[in-house]
Design a protein around this motif. Sequence first.
Motif, short mmCIF file in Angstrom:
data_model
loop_
_atom_site.label_atom_id
_atom_site.label_comp_id
_atom_site.label_asym_id
_atom_site.label_seq_id
_atom_site.Cartn_x
_atom_site.Cartn_y
_atom_site.Cartn_z
N LEU A 281 13.26 4.27 7.01
CA LEU A 281 13.34 2.84 7.31
C LEU A 281 14.00 2.08 6.17
O LEU A 281 13.75 2.34 5.00
CB LEU A 281 11.94 2.25 7.48
N TRP A 282 14.82 1.16 6.52
CA TRP A 282 15.28 0.11 5.62
C TRP A 282 15.65 -1.08 6.46
O TRP A 282 16.21 -0.86 7.53
CB TRP A 282 16.48 0.57 4.75
N PRO A 283 15.38 -2.30 6.15
CA PRO A 283 14.65 -2.82 4.99
C PRO A 283 13.16 -2.41 4.99
O PRO A 283 12.68 -1.80 5.93
CB PRO A 283 14.75 -4.34 5.18
N LEU A 284 12.51 -2.79 3.88
CA LEU A 284 11.10 -2.45 3.68
C LEU A 284 10.24 -2.94 4.85
O LEU A 284 10.35 -4.09 5.25
CB LEU A 284 10.57 -3.16 2.42
N PRO A 285 9.39 -2.09 5.38
CA PRO A 285 8.44 -2.57 6.39
C PRO A 285 7.32 -3.36 5.69
O PRO A 285 7.01 -3.08 4.53
CB PRO A 285 7.90 -1.28 7.00
N PRO A 286 6.72 -4.32 6.38
CA PRO A 286 5.71 -5.17 5.74
C PRO A 286 4.35 -4.49 5.64
O PRO A 286 3.37 -4.93 6.22
CB PRO A 286 5.66 -6.40 6.66
N ILE A 287 4.32 -3.37 4.92
CA ILE A 287 3.06 -2.61 4.79
C ILE A 287 2.70 -2.32 3.34
O ILE A 287 1.61 -1.85 3.06
CB ILE A 287 3.13 -1.26 5.54
N LEU A 288 3.63 -2.61 2.41
CA LEU A 288 3.43 -2.09 1.06
C LEU A 288 2.28 -2.76 0.32
O LEU A 288 1.80 -2.25 -0.69
CB LEU A 288 4.73 -2.20 0.25
N GLY A 289 1.80 -3.89 0.83
CA GLY A 289 0.63 -4.53 0.23
C GLY A 289 -0.68 -3.82 0.58
O GLY A 289 -1.73 -4.16 0.05
N GLY A 290 -0.61 -2.84 1.45
CA GLY A 290 -1.81 -2.08 1.84
C GLY A 290 -1.67 -0.64 1.39
O GLY A 290 -1.05 0.16 2.09
N PRO A 291 -2.23 -0.30 0.22
CA PRO A 291 -2.02 1.05 -0.32
C PRO A 291 -2.51 2.17 0.61
O PRO A 291 -1.86 3.20 0.75
CB PRO A 291 -2.80 1.05 -1.64
N GLN A 292 -3.62 1.91 1.30
CA GLN A 292 -4.15 2.95 2.20
C GLN A 292 -3.25 3.16 3.41
O GLN A 292 -2.96 4.28 3.81
CB GLN A 292 -5.53 2.52 2.70
N VAL A 293 -2.80 2.03 3.98
CA VAL A 293 -1.90 2.12 5.14
C VAL A 293 -0.60 2.81 4.73
O VAL A 293 -0.08 3.68 5.44
CB VAL A 293 -1.60 0.71 5.71
N THR A 294 -0.10 2.43 3.57
CA THR A 294 1.14 3.04 3.09
C THR A 294 0.97 4.54 2.92
O THR A 294 1.83 5.33 3.31
CB THR A 294 1.55 2.39 1.74
N LYS A 295 -0.18 4.94 2.40
CA LYS A 295 -0.42 6.36 2.20
C LYS A 295 -0.54 7.09 3.55
O LYS A 295 0.02 8.18 3.72
CB LYS A 295 -1.70 6.55 1.38
N ILE A 296 -1.21 6.48 4.49
CA ILE A 296 -1.34 7.13 5.81
C ILE A 296 0.04 7.35 6.42
O ILE A 296 0.36 8.44 6.91
CB ILE A 296 -2.20 6.26 6.76
#
Length: 640
Positions: free
Chosen positions: A586-601
């Motif tokens: 994916l690019w641009p950044l998806p709006p998930i990076l503020g959630g470390p757990q979601v990002t890891k999943i």
Amino acid sequence: MDQARNGHDSRSIDPAAKEMLRIADREGYATIWERYEQQQPQCSYGQLGTCCRICSMGPCRIDPFGDGPTRGVCGATADTMVARNLARMAAVGSSSHSDHGRKVALLLKAVANGSNTDYHIADPDKLTAVAERLGIPTAGRSTAEIAGDVAAVAIDCFGNQGEEPIVFMEKYMPKKRFQRLRELEETLYRTTGAKTGLLPRAIDREAVDILHRTHFGCDHDPLSLVAQSVRCSLSDGWGGSLIATELQDILLGSPIIRPVKANLGVLEAESVNVVVHGHEPILSAKVVEMAQSPECRAAAEAVGAKRVNVVGLCCTGNEVLLRQGVGMAGNESHSELAIMTGAVDAMVVDVQCIYPALADLASCFHTKFVTTSEQAKIPGALHIQFEEHEADAIATRIIKTAIDAFPNRNKARVYIPQHTSTAIVGFTVEEILKALGGTPQPLIDLIVTGTIKGVAGIVGCNNVKVQQDFFHRTLTEELIKRDILVIGTGCWAIAAAKSGLMDLPARELAGPGLQAVCGQLGIPPVLHMGSCVDCSRMLNLAGALADHLQVDISDLPLVGSAPEWTTEKAVAIGTYFVGSGIPVHLWPLPPILGGPQVTKILTSDAKDVLGGWFFVEEDPKATADRMEQIIMERRAALGI
Ligand code: XCC
Ligand code: SF4
């Protein structure tokens, strides 16, 4: 990547766009690029996904770098906010594709029972093939009977109230993938004690489920919310979108491989130009058809025009490009530019991806901006309500509106950039298999020998944050250079078509293996598979390979990318690819990076669990490196 700030050539790599943007600058026409600049700086909470306005105690926001509160008023964490927002994006994206599919299913029903006579079964062979796949008897039955049954099964996939997976998915998804998802549901239940579903029960239900579970005070568990996002997205890919594709082929004809022209040069100075924009070919195919009617031809000639020239934009453009050979004016970021040529007499839109700014812009010209859908009304537009049962008459009326506008065209203001590329399009699964001699085996052999290392599917939009078409084109070129066959849909496909990558000489840009294959089969190295709902064709191709080899999709050397993604539909597509076992860039950044757990999943855990996962990368070359690496790892795991 603030392209907008670095002068006009940094806004697009497309030569026609560059010419039009110079005119926009000169004449002071507002564009997405200008409005994007005016929006700077954009909200960083929004970019990271950590703002919530689900209830009226909010809005709440969490700074992921530790400044300020770490919880919303109700106690929601950053991960909860991110996961809820993501789930809602997946629900909206899935609903958009699927609601489109629903209309096609309802139309098939109406055609089957004779209540609609403006459409008919254009491809009875496809009808038989779909019926057989669904287990509907065909021998000795009339086309109308079979069509009625197919429509009933499709309609049932939307509203079934049972707990079993939707029929279309069960019949189309490769066996190993289906089993894996079912086992995963069981494992999650056993190990956590909590029910977590992945197989969609009904298309409408999974979207409503998300609306429910993201209501104030329901699901706050990031894993559970992500799982439901996957389930809902799967109901799009193997449900709503698949139904749209299959039933449109039945009603409007299956695409065949053919050459078309792409870019703004398809507009004709001497003709009435009608641009169809949006997504639903039930309307646009009729506009194309009726433009050829003796009545419309005569009316065009009466105002001194050569003919009525219908051209496409975005995905409805892809639909009529594939089925009717209609010229393609451009992708999403071309929509304003097309009007600025001064040569568009009417832009006719249905649903999705239509900038509301087009209404204002059209009012600076003689251009009629015509909305047609109950679901997409735009202030300032002329609304001509589309009704399927009066399709011929309404399409004719729309064309007449364009013809009436033609004499008001200010010839002195017309500027059509003379750029078009030839593209060979129409690579449906059926057409690909036909080119291969009827079975996927030759493609498998090519992959096994390494002549083709693997297949990359690219999808998605234009995004003002990326130089128009730059990522699409560069990534595609980098992949074919590495002997990776590139297939795809949507605005990517239009970018590739405009760039000449879908023309036969483009094979010279491919690596030696892919180049030889293209020469042998007489195909380009980059294959146009259709509109965004036709991402289901990519799933089907992956499924055909998997079933033929009796493996799971996640075992195959396949990768995906949405390198200029914009819409919530792209979130749904990316998520059902991941849920189907395909890694997605994916690019641009998806709006998930503020959630470390979601990002890891999504970027890591999903890899083991689903076999598909997301990764983010800004540089096209580095993206191609990573995609190649994934393909090579999968090849190694297969022992090839
Ligand atoms: Fe994206 Fe679909 Fe829209 Fe183009 S049109 S902007 S979703 S790629 Ni389908
Ligand atoms: Fe704030 Fe919670 Fe309401 Fe969201 S749901 S706005 S986090 S109080």
